[in-house]
Design a protein around this motif. Structure first.
Motif, PDB file in Angstrom:
ATOM      1  N   ASN A  15       3.832   2.982  10.146  1.00  7.58           N
ATOM      2  CA  ASN A  15       3.609   4.589  10.605  1.00  7.58           C
ATOM      3  C   ASN A  15       2.930   4.602   9.077  1.00  7.58           C
ATOM      4  O   ASN A  15       1.143   5.253   9.737  1.00  7.58           O
ATOM      5  N   PHE A  16       2.891   4.508   8.104  1.00  6.37           N
ATOM      6  CA  PHE A  16       2.369   4.677   6.948  1.00  6.37           C
ATOM      7  C   PHE A  16      -0.055   3.782   7.596  1.00  6.37           C
ATOM      8  O   PHE A  16      -0.642   4.382   7.321  1.00  6.37           O
ATOM      9  N   GLY A  17       0.591   2.820   7.758  1.00  7.83           N
ATOM     10  CA  GLY A  17      -0.471   1.799   8.575  1.00  7.83           C
ATOM     11  C   GLY A  17      -0.817   1.835   9.616  1.00  7.83           C
ATOM     12  O   GLY A  17      -2.471   2.433   9.540  1.00  7.83           O
ATOM     13  N   THR A  18      -0.547   2.541  10.287  1.00  7.75           N
ATOM     14  CA  THR A  18      -1.774   3.681  11.585  1.00  7.75           C
ATOM     15  C   THR A  18      -2.310   4.117  11.326  1.00  7.75           C
ATOM     16  O   THR A  18      -2.729   4.217  11.813  1.00  7.75           O
ATOM     17  N   MET A  19      -1.495   4.984  10.673  1.00  7.99           N
ATOM     18  CA  MET A  19      -2.288   6.573   9.912  1.00  7.99           C
ATOM     19  C   MET A  19      -3.591   6.008   9.835  1.00  7.99           C
ATOM     20  O   MET A  19      -4.591   6.412   9.910  1.00  7.99           O
ATOM     21  N   VAL A  20      -3.619   4.995   8.643  1.00  5.33           N
ATOM     22  CA  VAL A  20      -4.354   4.501   7.699  1.00  5.33           C
ATOM     23  C   VAL A  20      -5.663   3.548   8.365  1.00  5.33           C
ATOM     24  O   VAL A  20      -7.039   4.431   8.348  1.00  5.33           O
ATOM     25  N   LYS A  21      -5.472   3.427   9.628  1.00  8.08           N
ATOM     26  CA  LYS A  21      -6.593   2.592  10.454  1.00  8.08           C
ATOM     27  C   LYS A  21      -7.027   3.330  11.366  1.00  8.08           C
ATOM     28  O   LYS A  21      -7.982   3.516  11.161  1.00  8.08           O
ATOM     29  N   ARG A  22      -6.403   4.215  11.697  1.00  2.00           N
ATOM     30  CA  ARG A  22      -6.719   5.494  13.207  1.00  2.00           C
ATOM     31  C   ARG A  22      -7.347   6.681  12.104  1.00  2.00           C
ATOM     32  O   ARG A  22      -9.212   6.309  12.583  1.00  2.00           O
ATOM     33  N   GLY A  23      -6.953   6.716  11.579  1.00  4.19           N
ATOM     34  CA  GLY A  23      -7.488   7.835  10.165  1.00  4.19           C
ATOM     35  C   GLY A  23      -8.530   7.548   9.156  1.00  4.19           C
ATOM     36  O   GLY A  23      -9.169   8.513   8.471  1.00  4.19           O
ATOM     37  N   TYR A  24      -8.355   6.336   8.582  1.00  4.12           N
ATOM     38  CA  TYR A  24      -8.952   6.460   7.747  1.00  4.12           C
ATOM     39  C   TYR A  24      -9.510   4.916   7.395  1.00  4.12           C
ATOM     40  O   TYR A  24      -9.788   3.850   6.384  1.00  4.12           O
ATOM     41  N   PRO A  25      -9.892   4.466   8.466  1.00  3.54           N
ATOM     42  CA  PRO A  25     -10.549   2.935   8.592  1.00  3.54           C
ATOM     43  C   PRO A  25     -11.403   2.553   7.521  1.00  3.54           C
ATOM     44  O   PRO A  25     -12.002   1.660   7.245  1.00  3.54           O
ATOM     45  N   MET A  26     -12.254   3.618   6.795  1.00  5.66           N
ATOM     46  CA  MET A  26     -13.023   2.956   5.296  1.00  5.66           C
ATOM     47  C   MET A  26     -12.875   2.846   4.175  1.00  5.66           C
ATOM     48  O   MET A  26     -12.871   1.884   3.807  1.00  5.66           O
ATOM     49  N   VAL A  27     -11.435   3.409   4.090  1.00  6.03           N
ATOM     50  CA  VAL A  27     -10.461   3.129   3.234  1.00  6.03           C
ATOM     51  C   VAL A  27      -9.190   1.606   3.491  1.00  6.03           C
ATOM     52  O   VAL A  27      -9.301   0.753   2.910  1.00  6.03           O
ATOM     53  N   TRP A  28      -9.079   1.264   4.485  1.00  2.00           N
ATOM     54  CA  TRP A  28      -8.742   0.414   5.165  1.00  2.00           C
ATOM     55  C   TRP A  28      -9.642  -0.747   5.074  1.00  2.00           C
ATOM     56  O   TRP A  28      -9.137  -1.924   4.565  1.00  2.00           O
TER      57      TRP A  28
ATOM     58  N   ALA B 272       0.927  -0.552  -0.156  1.00  2.00           N
ATOM     59  CA  ALA B 272      -0.260  -0.084   0.116  1.00  2.00           C
ATOM     60  C   ALA B 272       0.496   1.171   0.139  1.00  2.00           C
ATOM     61  O   ALA B 272       0.284   2.071  -0.432  1.00  2.00           O
ATOM     62  N   PHE B 273       2.150   0.997   0.963  1.00  6.07           N
ATOM     63  CA  PHE B 273       3.307   2.283   0.903  1.00  6.07           C
ATOM     64  C   PHE B 273       3.684   2.496  -0.721  1.00  6.07           C
ATOM     65  O   PHE B 273       3.552   3.845  -1.038  1.00  6.07           O
ATOM     66  N   THR B 274       3.583   1.416  -1.252  1.00  4.59           N
ATOM     67  CA  THR B 274       4.494   1.938  -2.858  1.00  4.59           C
ATOM     68  C   THR B 274       3.635   2.868  -3.759  1.00  4.59           C
ATOM     69  O   THR B 274       3.318   3.852  -4.551  1.00  4.59           O
ATOM     70  N   PHE B 275       2.696   2.817  -3.262  1.00  2.00           N
ATOM     71  CA  PHE B 275       0.859   3.333  -4.329  1.00  2.00           C
ATOM     72  C   PHE B 275       1.185   4.975  -3.332  1.00  2.00           C
ATOM     73  O   PHE B 275       0.489   5.861  -4.023  1.00  2.00           O
ATOM     74  N   ALA B 276       1.915   5.585  -2.702  1.00  4.54           N
ATOM     75  CA  ALA B 276       2.163   6.827  -1.720  1.00  4.54           C
ATOM     76  C   ALA B 276       2.863   7.821  -2.670  1.00  4.54           C
ATOM     77  O   ALA B 276       3.974   6.734  -3.047  1.00  4.54           O
ATOM     78  N   SER B 277       2.487   8.925  -2.834  1.00  6.42           N
ATOM     79  CA  SER B 277       4.159   9.641  -3.558  1.00  6.42           C
ATOM     80  C   SER B 277       5.201   9.908  -2.845  1.00  6.42           C
ATOM     81  O   SER B 277       5.108   9.087  -1.823  1.00  6.42           O
ATOM     82  N   PRO B 278       6.239  10.401  -3.042  1.00  8.97           N
ATOM     83  CA  PRO B 278       7.753  10.367  -2.386  1.00  8.97           C
ATOM     84  C   PRO B 278       7.208  11.612  -1.278  1.00  8.97           C
ATOM     85  O   PRO B 278       8.171  10.929  -0.342  1.00  8.97           O
ATOM     86  N   GLY B 279       6.307  11.940  -1.623  1.00  5.20           N
ATOM     87  CA  GLY B 279       6.530  13.228  -0.598  1.00  5.20           C
ATOM     88  C   GLY B 279       5.589  12.235   0.573  1.00  5.20           C
ATOM     89  O   GLY B 279       6.239  12.577   1.717  1.00  5.20           O
ATOM     90  N   VAL B 280       4.519  12.079   0.512  1.00  2.92           N
ATOM     91  CA  VAL B 280       3.980  10.919   1.628  1.00  2.92           C
ATOM     92  C   VAL B 280       4.949   9.845   2.590  1.00  2.92           C
ATOM     93  O   VAL B 280       4.933   9.972   3.450  1.00  2.92           O
ATOM     94  N   ARG B 281       5.046   9.494   0.995  1.00  3.14           N
ATOM     95  CA  ARG B 281       6.367   8.459   1.869  1.00  3.14           C
ATOM     96  C   ARG B 281       7.324   9.212   2.618  1.00  3.14           C
ATOM     97  O   ARG B 281       7.909   7.877   3.885  1.00  3.14           O
ATOM     98  N   ASP B 282       8.188  10.217   2.125  1.00  5.98           N
ATOM     99  CA  ASP B 282       9.327  11.283   2.785  1.00  5.98           C
ATOM    100  C   ASP B 282       8.308  11.101   4.295  1.00  5.98           C
ATOM    101  O   ASP B 282       8.239  11.549   5.891  1.00  5.98           O
ATOM    102  N   ILE B 283       6.967  11.304   4.299  1.00  4.34           N
ATOM    103  CA  ILE B 283       6.559  12.248   5.900  1.00  4.34           C
ATOM    104  C   ILE B 283       5.936  10.922   6.821  1.00  4.34           C
ATOM    105  O   ILE B 283       6.389  10.886   8.462  1.00  4.34           O
ATOM    106  N   PHE B 284       5.769   9.789   6.529  1.00  2.00           N
ATOM    107  CA  PHE B 284       5.552   8.105   7.349  1.00  2.00           C
ATOM    108  C   PHE B 284       6.911   8.062   7.794  1.00  2.00           C
ATOM    109  O   PHE B 284       6.926   6.936   8.627  1.00  2.00           O
ATOM    110  N   ARG B 285       7.787   8.053   6.685  1.00  2.00           N
ATOM    111  CA  ARG B 285       9.293   7.061   6.789  1.00  2.00           C
ATOM    112  C   ARG B 285       8.777   5.598   6.636  1.00  2.00           C
ATOM    113  O   ARG B 285       9.937   4.942   5.905  1.00  2.00           O
ATOM    114  N   ASN B 286       7.963   5.030   6.885  1.00  2.00           N
ATOM    115  CA  ASN B 286       8.118   3.801   6.540  1.00  2.00           C
ATOM    116  C   ASN B 286       6.344   3.169   6.735  1.00  2.00           C
ATOM    117  O   ASN B 286       5.350   3.634   6.944  1.00  2.00           O
ATOM    118  N   ALA B 287       6.400   2.055   6.260  1.00  2.00           N
ATOM    119  CA  ALA B 287       5.041   1.365   5.575  1.00  2.00           C
ATOM    120  C   ALA B 287       4.009   1.314   7.093  1.00  2.00           C
ATOM    121  O   ALA B 287       3.084   1.203   7.599  1.00  2.00           O
TER     122      ALA B 287
END
Length: 136
Positions: A64-77, A47-62
């Motif tokens: 952190n990204f997964g935690t944000m999605v589960k908490r902030g966007y559960p409807m997408v998860w 899932a992290f590979t579909f994020a732009s370089p800028g988003v990947r820079d913000i979250f640094r790793n998959a």
């Protein structure tokens, strides 16, 4: 803070459909659908590979990204249904409107800001739009 960065607010401007010489939805839709499929499989690395370089820079790793999605966007998860709507140009950027029905049957409208990179279309931001009460 990271949730706020990922969910960029749209500037007040007129949204217009892309012109005939702009990209078709197919590559953009494939990117969004690919990321959602990865979420459904709990494959946050993919899932992290579909994020732009800028988003990947913000979250640094998959993770952190997964935690944000589960908490902030559960409807997408864990969506029950996903429907692609219109692709628009807003303030110079391409935004794909997506309607998501969550597991509880609630409808959510999201805007995905898309950027074209050497790797193809990537997701640069996702904004959860306010509920208008229409169709609820």
């Amino acid at each position: 803070m990271r949730h706020a960065v990922y969910g960029l607010l749209l500037a007040a401007s007129l949204a217009t459909p892309p012109s005939a010489d702009e990209p078709r939805n197919s590559g953009i839709e494939a990117t969004i659908n690919g990321q959602i499929a990865a979420f459904l499989a709990d494959d946050f690395s993919r899932a992290f590979t579909f994020a732009s370089p800028g988003v990947r820079d913000i979250f640094r790793n998959a993770e952190n990204f997964g935690t944000m999605v589960k908490r902030g966007y559960p409807m997408v998860w864990r969506p029950a249904d996903v429907k692609m709507l219109e692709l628009r140009r807003v303030a110079g950027g391409l935004w794909q409107r997506v309607m998501v029905r969550d597991q509880g049957g609630r409808i959510h409208m999201l805007d995905y800001q898309m950027v074209e990179t050497p790797e193809g279309w990537q997701i640069n931001a996702v904004q959860l739009l306010p509920h208008t009460g229409v169709g609820a």
